[in-house]
Motif scaffolding. Structure first.
Motif, PDB file in Angstrom:
ATOM      1  N   UNK A  47      -1.072   0.885  -0.882  1.00  0.00           N
ATOM      2  CA  UNK A  47      -1.550   0.374  -2.161  1.00  0.00           C
ATOM      3  C   UNK A  47      -1.558  -1.151  -2.165  1.00  0.00           C
ATOM      4  N   UNK A  48      -0.551  -1.773  -1.569  1.00  0.00           N
ATOM      5  CA  UNK A  48      -0.516  -3.230  -1.471  1.00  0.00           C
ATOM      6  C   UNK A  48      -1.709  -3.753  -0.684  1.00  0.00           C
ATOM      7  N   UNK A  49      -2.101  -3.017   0.344  1.00  0.00           N
ATOM      8  CA  UNK A  49      -3.277  -3.411   1.129  1.00  0.00           C
ATOM      9  C   UNK A  49      -4.532  -3.423   0.256  1.00  0.00           C
ATOM     10  N   UNK A  50      -4.679  -2.417  -0.590  1.00  0.00           N
ATOM     11  CA  UNK A  50      -5.833  -2.374  -1.495  1.00  0.00           C
ATOM     12  C   UNK A  50      -5.798  -3.542  -2.468  1.00  0.00           C
ATOM     13  N   UNK A  51      -4.622  -3.886  -2.971  1.00  0.00           N
ATOM     14  CA  UNK A  51      -4.500  -5.024  -3.882  1.00  0.00           C
ATOM     15  C   UNK A  51      -4.946  -6.308  -3.195  1.00  0.00           C
ATOM     16  N   UNK A  52      -4.534  -6.508  -1.963  1.00  0.00           N
ATOM     17  CA  UNK A  52      -4.902  -7.739  -1.247  1.00  0.00           C
ATOM     18  C   UNK A  52      -6.406  -7.819  -1.036  1.00  0.00           C
ATOM     19  N   UNK A  53      -7.022  -6.704  -0.708  1.00  0.00           N
ATOM     20  CA  UNK A  53      -8.462  -6.711  -0.442  1.00  0.00           C
ATOM     21  C   UNK A  53      -9.289  -6.863  -1.715  1.00  0.00           C
ATOM     22  N   UNK A  54      -8.749  -6.406  -2.839  1.00  0.00           N
ATOM     23  CA  UNK A  54      -9.522  -6.427  -4.087  1.00  0.00           C
ATOM     24  C   UNK A  54      -9.403  -7.748  -4.830  1.00  0.00           C
ATOM     25  N   UNK A  55      -8.383  -8.543  -4.525  1.00  0.00           N
ATOM     26  CA  UNK A  55      -8.136  -9.797  -5.246  1.00  0.00           C
ATOM     27  C   UNK A  55      -7.983  -9.556  -6.748  1.00  0.00           C
ATOM     28  N   UNK A  56      -7.371  -8.467  -7.118  1.00  0.00           N
ATOM     29  CA  UNK A  56      -7.189  -8.173  -8.533  1.00  0.00           C
ATOM     30  C   UNK A  56      -7.110  -6.685  -8.777  1.00  0.00           C
ATOM     31  N   UNK A  57      -7.645  -6.258  -9.907  1.00  0.00           N
ATOM     32  CA  UNK A  57      -7.601  -4.838 -10.249  1.00  0.00           C
ATOM     33  C   UNK A  57      -8.598  -4.055  -9.406  1.00  0.00           C
ATOM     34  N   UNK A  58      -8.300  -2.785  -9.209  1.00  0.00           N
ATOM     35  CA  UNK A  58      -9.190  -1.927  -8.434  1.00  0.00           C
ATOM     36  C   UNK A  58      -8.970  -0.482  -8.874  1.00  0.00           C
ATOM     37  N   UNK A  59      -9.931   0.362  -8.548  1.00  0.00           N
ATOM     38  CA  UNK A  59      -9.809   1.804  -8.779  1.00  0.00           C
ATOM     39  C   UNK A  59     -10.153   2.526  -7.492  1.00  0.00           C
ATOM     40  N   UNK A  60      -9.766   3.784  -7.423  1.00  0.00           N
ATOM     41  CA  UNK A  60     -10.047   4.586  -6.236  1.00  0.00           C
ATOM     42  C   UNK A  60     -10.615   5.936  -6.650  1.00  0.00           C
ATOM     43  N   UNK A  61     -11.255   6.578  -5.709  1.00  0.00           N
ATOM     44  CA  UNK A  61     -11.627   7.987  -5.838  1.00  0.00           C
ATOM     45  C   UNK A  61     -10.820   8.761  -4.810  1.00  0.00           C
ATOM     46  N   UNK A  62     -10.480   9.987  -5.133  1.00  0.00           N
ATOM     47  CA  UNK A  62      -9.682  10.829  -4.244  1.00  0.00           C
ATOM     48  C   UNK A  62     -10.592  11.853  -3.586  1.00  0.00           C
ATOM     49  N   UNK A  63     -10.620  11.836  -2.269  1.00  0.00           N
ATOM     50  CA  UNK A  63     -11.485  12.722  -1.495  1.00  0.00           C
ATOM     51  C   UNK A  63     -10.655  13.880  -0.962  1.00  0.00           C
ATOM     52  N   UNK A  64     -10.907  15.062  -1.497  1.00  0.00           N
ATOM     53  CA  UNK A  64     -10.119  16.239  -1.150  1.00  0.00           C
ATOM     54  C   UNK A  64     -10.494  16.772   0.223  1.00  0.00           C
ATOM     55  N   UNK A  65      -9.547  17.382   0.926  1.00  0.00           N
ATOM     56  CA  UNK A  65      -9.860  17.969   2.240  1.00  0.00           C
ATOM     57  C   UNK A  65     -10.749  19.194   2.083  1.00  0.00           C
ATOM     58  N   UNK A  66     -11.678  19.357   3.002  1.00  0.00           N
ATOM     59  CA  UNK A  66     -12.612  20.476   2.936  1.00  0.00           C
ATOM     60  C   UNK A  66     -11.901  21.820   2.984  1.00  0.00           C
ATOM     61  N   UNK A  67     -10.736  21.861   3.634  1.00  0.00           N
ATOM     62  CA  UNK A  67     -10.013  23.117   3.772  1.00  0.00           C
ATOM     63  C   UNK A  67      -9.500  23.642   2.433  1.00  0.00           C
ATOM     64  N   UNK A  68      -9.440  22.773   1.408  1.00  0.00           N
ATOM     65  CA  UNK A  68      -8.960  23.183   0.096  1.00  0.00           C
ATOM     66  C   UNK A  68     -10.097  23.554  -0.857  1.00  0.00           C
ATOM     67  N   UNK A  69     -11.311  23.591  -0.342  1.00  0.00           N
ATOM     68  CA  UNK A  69     -12.485  23.785  -1.196  1.00  0.00           C
ATOM     69  C   UNK A  69     -13.271  25.016  -0.786  1.00  0.00           C
ATOM     70  N   UNK A  70     -14.055  25.514  -1.725  1.00  0.00           N
ATOM     71  CA  UNK A  70     -15.009  26.598  -1.446  1.00  0.00           C
ATOM     72  C   UNK A  70     -16.410  26.008  -1.482  1.00  0.00           C
TER      73      UNK A  70
END
Length: 227
Positions: A47-70
Motif C-alpha cells: 500500500x505504501x508503494x501505491x501511495x508513493x506512485x500516486x503522489x496523493x490519494x488513490x483508489x484500486x479495483x480488486x481483480x478476483x481469481x478466475x478459479x473463484x468464478x463461474x
C-alpha cells in the motif's frame, strides 16, 4: 475516481498493478506471496508503494481469481435477467440472491460471469485492513468469455465504474541502456626480443628418465485467499 491501481488476487499471492500513463495497459509494480510469515506487514508495504506512485490519494479495483468464478454462455429469451438467474441456480449450489453476476452481449446467448457473495465478503474483510481504497470487484476474463470489463460488485459504500476494456497486463518498459564509452587504450609496445643461449643438457647413460603423469582433474558434481 477511476482506479489507477488494481490488486490482482490469486491463491498464491497478490500483485499490485498500475495503469500505464499512455493507456496501453497495466504494469506489475510489485507482488507478494501469501505464504509468508508476516502477511499484514507486506500488505502495508504494498500500500505504501501505491501511495508513493500516486503522489496523493488513490483508489484500486480488486481483480478476483478466475478459479473463484463461474464463466457461462446462457441462452436467454425476452426476460434475459430471469433466464440468467435461473440458469445460475441450476449450475451452482447457490440461490440467485447469493450470487453477484455480470453479463455481456445482446443476442440470444449472453456471456455471464458470476461470483458468490461469500467470496466477496471474505475478500472485503481481508483487504479492508490495509488502506487500498477499493471501489469494486472485477476480474481478467479469459479470451472470448466476456466483452469489456466485468462489474462484479461495489466495495462496501463505494461505486465501481468498470473500464471499457478488461485489465491487460503489459511488460514494464525498461529504460534504454546508456551507451558504453570505450576507453582508448595505450598502444601496446612489444618487448624487445633478446637472444638466449641455451646450454645442451647431457644425460647419464645410467639415469632413468622419469615419466610425467598428468595431474588428476577434480570431478564436478552436478551440482482462498485468507487473512
Amino acid at each position: 475516481m477511476i482506479p489507477d491501481f488494481a490488486l490482482l488476487l490469486s491463491e498464491d499471492g497478490i500483485v499490485l498493478l498500475h495503469r500505464e500513463s499512455g493507456g496501453e495497459g497495466w504494469v506489475n509494480v510489485d507482488e507478494i506471496s501469501l505464504d509468508i510469515p508476516d502477511l499484514p506487514t507486506d500488505m502495508r508495504q504494498l500500500c505504501d508503494t501505491a501511495h508513493r506512485l500516486s503522489d496523493g490519494s488513490f483508489t484500486t479495483k480488486l481483480l478476483l481469481p478466475q478459479s473463484q468464478l463461474l464463466f457461462a454462455d446462457i441462452t436467454v429469451s425476452s426476460d434475459a435477467d430471469a433466464d440468467i438467474r435461473a440458469a445460475l441456480e441450476d449450475r451452482t449450489p447457490y440461490t440467485a440472491e447469493q450470487l453477484i453476476y455480470d453479463a455481456s452481449g445482446a443476442d440470444d446467448t449472453r456471456k455471464v460471469i458470476a461470483v458468490a457473495r461469500e467470496t466477496l465478503d471474505e475478500a472485503t474483510g481481508f483487504i479492508s485492513q490495509f488502506g487500498f481504497n477499493p471501489t469494486g470487484f472485477s476480474t481478467i476474463p479469459p479470451d472470448g468469455t466476456f466483452e469489456g470489463e466485468p462489474n462484479l460488485g461495489d466495495f462496501k459504500n463505494a461505486t465501481f465504474v468498470p473500464d471499457a476494456e478488461a485489465v491487460r497486463v503489459i511488460a514494464r518498459s525498461e529504460p534504454a541502456p546508456e551507451p558504453k564509452v570505450e576507453a582508448t587504450a595505450d598502444p601496446v609496445v612489444p618487448a624487445p626480443i633478446t637472444e638466449q643461449v641455451i646450454e645442451p643438457v647431457t644425460e647419464s647413460a645410467d639415469e632413468d628418465v622419469a615419466e610425467t603423469k598428468p595431474e588428476n582433474t577434480p570431478s564436478t558434481k552436478p551440482a482462498a485467499f485468507s487473512s
